[in-house]
Enzyme design. Structure first.
Site, PDB file in Angstrom:
ATOM      1  N   ASP A   1     -14.234   2.003   9.946  1.00 20.39           N
ATOM      2  CA  ASP A   1     -14.602   1.329   8.691  1.00 20.39           C
ATOM      3  C   ASP A   1     -14.599  -0.194   8.816  1.00 20.39           C
ATOM      4  O   ASP A   1     -14.243  -0.890   7.870  1.00 20.39           O
ATOM      5  CB  ASP A   1     -13.631   1.772   7.584  1.00 20.39           C
TER       6      ASP A   1
ATOM      7  N   LYS B   1       0.855  -1.177   0.000  1.00 17.63           N
ATOM      8  CA  LYS B   1       0.000   0.000   0.000  1.00 17.63           C
ATOM      9  C   LYS B   1       0.898   1.236   0.000  1.00 17.63           C
ATOM     10  O   LYS B   1       1.658   1.456   0.947  1.00 17.63           O
ATOM     11  CB  LYS B   1      -0.903   0.025   1.234  1.00 17.63           C
TER      12      LYS B   1
ATOM     13  N   ASP C   1      -7.285  -5.118   7.009  1.00 14.46           N
ATOM     14  CA  ASP C   1      -7.596  -3.802   6.422  1.00 14.46           C
ATOM     15  C   ASP C   1      -7.750  -2.727   7.493  1.00 14.46           C
ATOM     16  O   ASP C   1      -8.861  -2.288   7.812  1.00 14.46           O
ATOM     17  CB  ASP C   1      -8.869  -3.884   5.568  1.00 14.46           C
TER      18      ASP C   1
END
Length: 532
Positions: A400, A227, A420
């Site tokens: 989230d 990422k 995540d």
């Protein structure tokens, strides 16, 4: 004769003095500076006990009589504490995720297939006058990533003393990248569905909405998710941003792994920071033609690339090296789904992914009473694990968490994977108390989780201090700003006060729950899923 005796005496005295100075004194100093913990913790039938104690003191100054020094490593002292050295029940063969022979045969087949496909890629590239660097695969049965996969069991992704995890972190930081872009695609996000966007994405970006991820294969055939950096450390999430359109942060992935290990959950796959050369380690080795097509040079002569789809996947949202080096996080892959199936289950406390909607838990203070009646939250550890996850997300500020994953082999009693985590650590100045809804509404917490949280609230093991020390070992240090580290201590205080209020209201036996409760395997309705 007198001179000889004097010489012998002087020699003996010198040897004795040297022995005292170099041997005895260091041992006495080491013994003096060892922390003296009075927590006589043990595991009985898989549950954490506290020397037969029936109450847990709620002021942090009373927990665990500890006499220690400020010198030395707080992190090492933390990991030496009895709470981090609890012996779990002996693992049965079916409590390990994979068997060694099965995994090695699977990996050998994957390597053979890779070698066959690589020849095809290189020939096709040569026909198009494209040069692809050919790095040989050196498959090692003792590779760190392979040992990490073999260590996954019913209780956690790795054991406390698993040396393969530290080796894996080093390998992800330095190992040669032999392929980039495999299995990358762009997928509609909940945000797109909420505002009725329609994307037609090519296979370029891993499912992640606005964020670009790359799957990198390493020379020992390990695999990591890269990422790239999209925001600098000091940049906070704008106050008008919704959580579902926020940028993902590479440093949040790194910090989440270290926090997960400090909390002793061990449910986040290993993550390490790394600088990637986007030209030599992505563009020149990728076999994906579409990935090659989205590389360009910026006006500042930096090498950039972006995802190829209709809306946010444009050059305006590209990531760029400086001029070629790009900072990012490397997250270790879990075993393939064909040998280690996982299922994704909606979080009972899922948020409304729209501008105006609200979920039931946001308007019903008794929502947890309904959850407790539903499978699989009506028995076993699942609800307690959800609360662990909520505490973890509250500390990081991650709003989230719409789904969680579990390995199907371990059934209802398996742990939850904390995957995540890149939307954490967005705003250090804000403590989003709604993330703690599972704890505040259910008023339940694992005994072992509570004890570790209270330990980390003490000055001898302060959470911000051990996190700072742990993160300092990453190549991208400093991973978090001081403001984010201080926010961890503040949020930890919120968690402990919430538990204290629950105990005052319901009593400790109803709130502090023994670990590893076996489920009764009652089959009733599953929220958001099928019956079993």
């Amino acid at each position: 004769m007198r001179r000889d005796r004097l010489l012998v005496a002087v020699t003996l005295v010198t040897l004795l003095a040297a022995d005292i100075h170099f041997v005895l004194l260091p041992r006495l100093k080491t013994w003096y500076h060892l922390p003296r913990e009075s927590c006589a913790c043990r595991v009985t039938n898989g549950s954490l006990e506290n020397g037969g104690a029936t109450t847990v003191p709620w002021t942090t100054s009373q927990n665990f009589t500890v006499v220690s020094t400020e010198r030395g490593s707080k992190l090492e002292r933390l990991f030496r504490h009895p709470l981090y050295n609890i012996r779990l029940p002996e693992l049965a063969p079916d409590e390990r995720l994979l068997q060694e022979e099965e995994l090695r045969n699977y990996c050998k087949r994957k390597v053979s297939r890779w070698e066959r496909m690589k020849k095809f890629y290189i020939e096709a590239a040569a026909a198009s006058n494209i040069t692809i660097l050919d790095h040989p695969v050196t498959f090692d049965p003792e590779a760190s990533w392979l040992q990490f996969h073999l260590g996954i069991n019913r209780y956690a992704l790795y054991s406390r003393d698993d040396s393969s995890v530290d080796r894996l972190l080093r390998d992800m930081q330095t190992a040669t990248v032999i392929s980039a872009g495999d299995a990358i695609r762009c997928q509609k996000t909940r945000f797109h569905r909420a505002v009725r966007f329609s994307t037609n994405c090519s296979e370029m970006v891993k499912p992640s909405g606005l964020h670009l991820k790359l799957a990198l294969k390493l020379q020992d055939f390990g695999k990591a998710m890269f990422k790239p950096m999209r925001q600098k450390r000091h940049e906070e999430t704008p106050e008008n941003f919704f959580y579902f359109v926020d940028f993902q942060r590479h440093n949040a992935e790194i910090a989440a792994f270290h926090l997960d290990r400090v909390l002793d959950f061990r449910r986040v796959p290993p993550v390490a920071g790394r600088f990637i050369n986007v030209t030599g380690e992505i563009l020149y080795i990728t076999h994906n033609e579409e990935l090659r097509s989205v590389f360009f040079n910026s006006p500042a002569n930096n090498t950039c690339f972006f995802a190829k789809c209709l809306y946010v996947c444009k050059s305006e949202y590209a990531v760029c090296g400086h001029p070629d080096l790009l900072e990012g996080s490397m997250s270790a892959y879990l075993p393939g789904l064909s040998i280690a199936p996982r299922i994704s289950i909606p979080n009972p406390w899922i948020r409304a992914y729209s501008f105006t909607g609200r979920e039931e838990w946001e308007v019903n203070a008794l929502y947890c009473d309904n959850v407790k009646k539903l499978y699989p939250y009506n028995s076993g550890n699942r609800l307690l694990n959800i609360i662990d996850m909520a505490i973890f997300d509250f500390l990081t500020g991650n709003m989230d968490r719409h789904h969680y994953e579990i390995f199907t082999k371990f059934g209802d009693d398996g742990f939850l994977l904390h995957l995540d985590n890149a939307r954490g650590f967005g705003r250090h100045s804000d403590d989003e108390m709604s993330i703690l809804a599972p704890l505040t509404q259910c008023c339940m917490i694992k005994r072992s989780t509570l004890f570790r949280l209270k330990l980390l609230a003490k000055s001898e093991y302060r959470l911000s201090d051990v996190m700072r020390e742990s993160l300092s070992r990453d190549p991208l240090s400093p991973v978090l700003t001081e403001d984010h580290l201080q926010a961890l201590d503040r949020r930890l205080g919120h968690v402990l006060r919430t538990v204290g209020k629950c105990v005052k209201k319901l009593g400790e036996p109803q709130v502090v729950i023994r670990d590893f409760v076996e489920s009764s395997r009652v089959t009733t309705s599953h929220p958001g899923g099928n019956n079993r």
